[in-house]
Design an enzyme around this catalytic site. Structure first.
Site, PDB file in Angstrom:
ATOM      1  CG  ASN A  14      -1.882   1.111   1.297  1.00  0.00           C
ATOM      2  OD1 ASN A  14      -1.879   1.981   0.429  1.00  0.00           O
ATOM      3  ND2 ASN A  14      -2.721   1.122   2.314  1.00  0.00           N
ATOM      4  NE  ARG A  95      -6.448   0.973   0.142  1.00  0.00           N
ATOM      5  CZ  ARG A  95      -6.546   2.147   0.775  1.00  0.00           C
ATOM      6  NH1 ARG A  95      -5.480   2.726   1.272  1.00  0.00           N
ATOM      7  NH2 ARG A  95      -7.710   2.718   0.918  1.00  0.00           N
ATOM      8  CG  HIS A 184     -12.575   3.010   3.336  1.00  0.00           C
ATOM      9  ND1 HIS A 184     -13.173   3.940   4.157  1.00  0.00           N
ATOM     10  CD2 HIS A 184     -11.249   3.253   3.376  1.00  0.00           C
ATOM     11  CE1 HIS A 184     -12.240   4.720   4.678  1.00  0.00           C
ATOM     12  NE2 HIS A 184     -11.062   4.334   4.219  1.00  0.00           N
ATOM     13  NE  ARG A 245      -9.327  11.959   3.168  1.00  0.00           N
ATOM     14  CZ  ARG A 245      -9.237  10.618   3.169  1.00  0.00           C
ATOM     15  NH1 ARG A 245     -10.244   9.865   3.553  1.00  0.00           N
ATOM     16  NH2 ARG A 245      -8.126  10.040   2.768  1.00  0.00           N
ATOM     17  CD  GLU A 388      -8.702  -1.634   4.252  1.00  0.00           C
ATOM     18  OE1 GLU A 388      -8.252  -1.202   5.336  1.00  0.00           O
ATOM     19  OE2 GLU A 388      -8.978  -0.904   3.300  1.00  0.00           O
TER      20      GLU A 388
END
Ligand code: AMP
Length: 407
Positions: A14, A95, A184, A245, A388
């Site tokens: 990732n 990813r 996601h 965010r 993940e």
């Protein structure tokens, strides 16, 4: 060749703009063999934290770029006697944040796929370029290992039009590929499947709301295995209040900051993505610290927590209506798996909707999937840890395996 410690395993990568997270794991036994993070790549004081079969190594030195970082990681494996390039690694799973309209399946990376990922970079300028750098760096050093891209948007590629379409001038939206993609997805799919399995029910028979609450946060409504809505949109900025965010804001704020505040687009981008959310409201995005401050009566932390909860509850309400009632509500990721207070507060007072949290069950700390609702709750509320890396490893090995059989 005799079996090596990483034979048949997958390297999951990732890559961020200055970081690279990686894991080597067995997609069948789920065993994690190595895990690490290279940070501050391109700066003078780069750092690698590397874990291999029970022991930690920390390296601090200058790593000029991602390729240098990966070369250093491979050297750390070599110091333990593992030649990653020649050890029977089954695949590398990358990813990739944005698949645009092109990719919705895990995809074996070749020159054509690489160019297409590059072409859609403008859709995710903060993420895809970094993912590509990771892909290039790994393939330069491990050219013979099949590399597979797993897209964060994939699970949501088939959102109903009503959920995926912005009410923007249709021609402009078409020209610039403006639509809601969702992110996601690897986590939402993994967790929703696990939840159904845990309940002993068919995936296609369960209507669920999944709350992925980490530093980034998103929610999805999954009707019988099919996602029908999600909170993130064209970019990961939309929806829930996150660590740094804003989540949903009135787009007019952007014009105001540009016209009246004289801020550039890049400055506003940084403001809403990196300096807002919980951090913008109370100076902190680590949820543990926020909860401690709330306990201690800190007003800014309290407001941040209340705004966060208000947004969560608004979407829970929306998704209950969209699904016509849910069978399960599932919490996952750092905050969702660990913060009992957030789980309790987000579903408090919803008994009329058949949702009843069991305080004792909710207070249990565990890394296992578990039910936290009462026996009489019509909606089953669960905590299901996400993974993940495992999901990416499984998808990567499936694609790499089928391709090598076909070829
Ligand atoms: P993730 O992005 O999934 O790694 O989640 C990171 C977030 O989870 C951070 O805000 C952490 O503060 C939060 N987190 C991790 N452990 C806990 C905990 N025990 N209680 C509350 N929040 C936690």
């Amino acid at each position: 060749m005799s079996r090596t410690p990483i034979d048949g395993t997958v390297l999951v990568v990732n890559a961020g703009s200055s970081s690279l997270k990686y894991q080597v794991l067995d997609p069948v036994t789920e065993e994690v063999i190595a895990d690490g993070l290279a940070e501050r790549i391109g700066e003078s004081a780069s750092r690698i934290k590397h874990w291999y079969r029970g022991h930690d190594v920390e390296v601090e030195e200058t790593l000029a770029d991602h390729e240098a970082a990966i070369a250093r990681v491979l050297a750390l494996f070599a110091a333990d006697g593992v030649d990653v390039a020649d050890s029977g690694l089954a695949a590398v799973g990358h990813r990739v944040v944005h698949g645009g309209r092109s990719f919705f399946e895990p995809t074996l990376i070749d020159d054509v796929v690489r160019s297409e990922i590059e072409r859609i970079c403008p859709l995710a300028p903060l993420h895809n370029p970094a993912n590509l750098v990771g892909i290039d760096a790994v393939s330069a050093l491990l050219p013979d290992v099949p590399a597979v891209a797993v897209f964060d948007t994939a699970f949501f590629h088939d959102l109903p039009d009503a959920a995926a379409t912005y009410a923007l001038d249709a021609a402009v939206a078409e020209e610039y590929a403006v639509r809601r993609y969702g992110f996601h997805g690897t986590s939402h799919e993994y967790v929703s499947r696990r939840a159904a399995e845990f309940l002993g029910r068919d995936y296609a028979d369960v209507d669920q709301i999944v709350l992925h609450l980490g530093n980034g946060a998103s929610m999805s409504a999954v009707a019988g295995g099919r996602p029908v809505d999600t909170t993130m949109g064209m970019t990961p900025l939309e929806g829930l209040v996150m660590g740094t965010r804003t989540g949903d804001i009135d787009a007019g704020i952007v014009f105001q900051l540009a016209r009246v505040g004289g801020m550039s687009v890049d400055e506003i981008d940084t403001l809403v993505n990196k300096r807002s959310g919980l951090k913008g409201l109370c100076g902190e995005n680590d949820f543990r610290a926020i909860l401690e401050r709330v306990e201690a009566g800190d007003a800014a932390a309290r407001l941040a927590y209340d705004v966060y909860l208000h947004r969560l509850r608004r979407y829970i309400g929306a998704y209950l209506i969209e699904l016509g009632g849910a069978d399960a509500i599932v919490f996952t990721a750092g905050v969702g798996e660990n913060a009992a207070a957030v789980r309790a507060d987000s579903l408090a007072g919803l008994e009329k909707f058949g949702i009843e949290i069991d305080a004792e069950r909710n207070a249990v700390r565990s890394s296992e999937s578990r039910v936290i609702s009462t026996e009489s709750s019509e909606v089953t509320v669960l905590v299901v840890p996400t993974n993940e890396e495992l999901a990416i490893a499984r998808q990567a090995v499936a694609v790499a395996g089928s391709t090598s059989q076909a070829g």
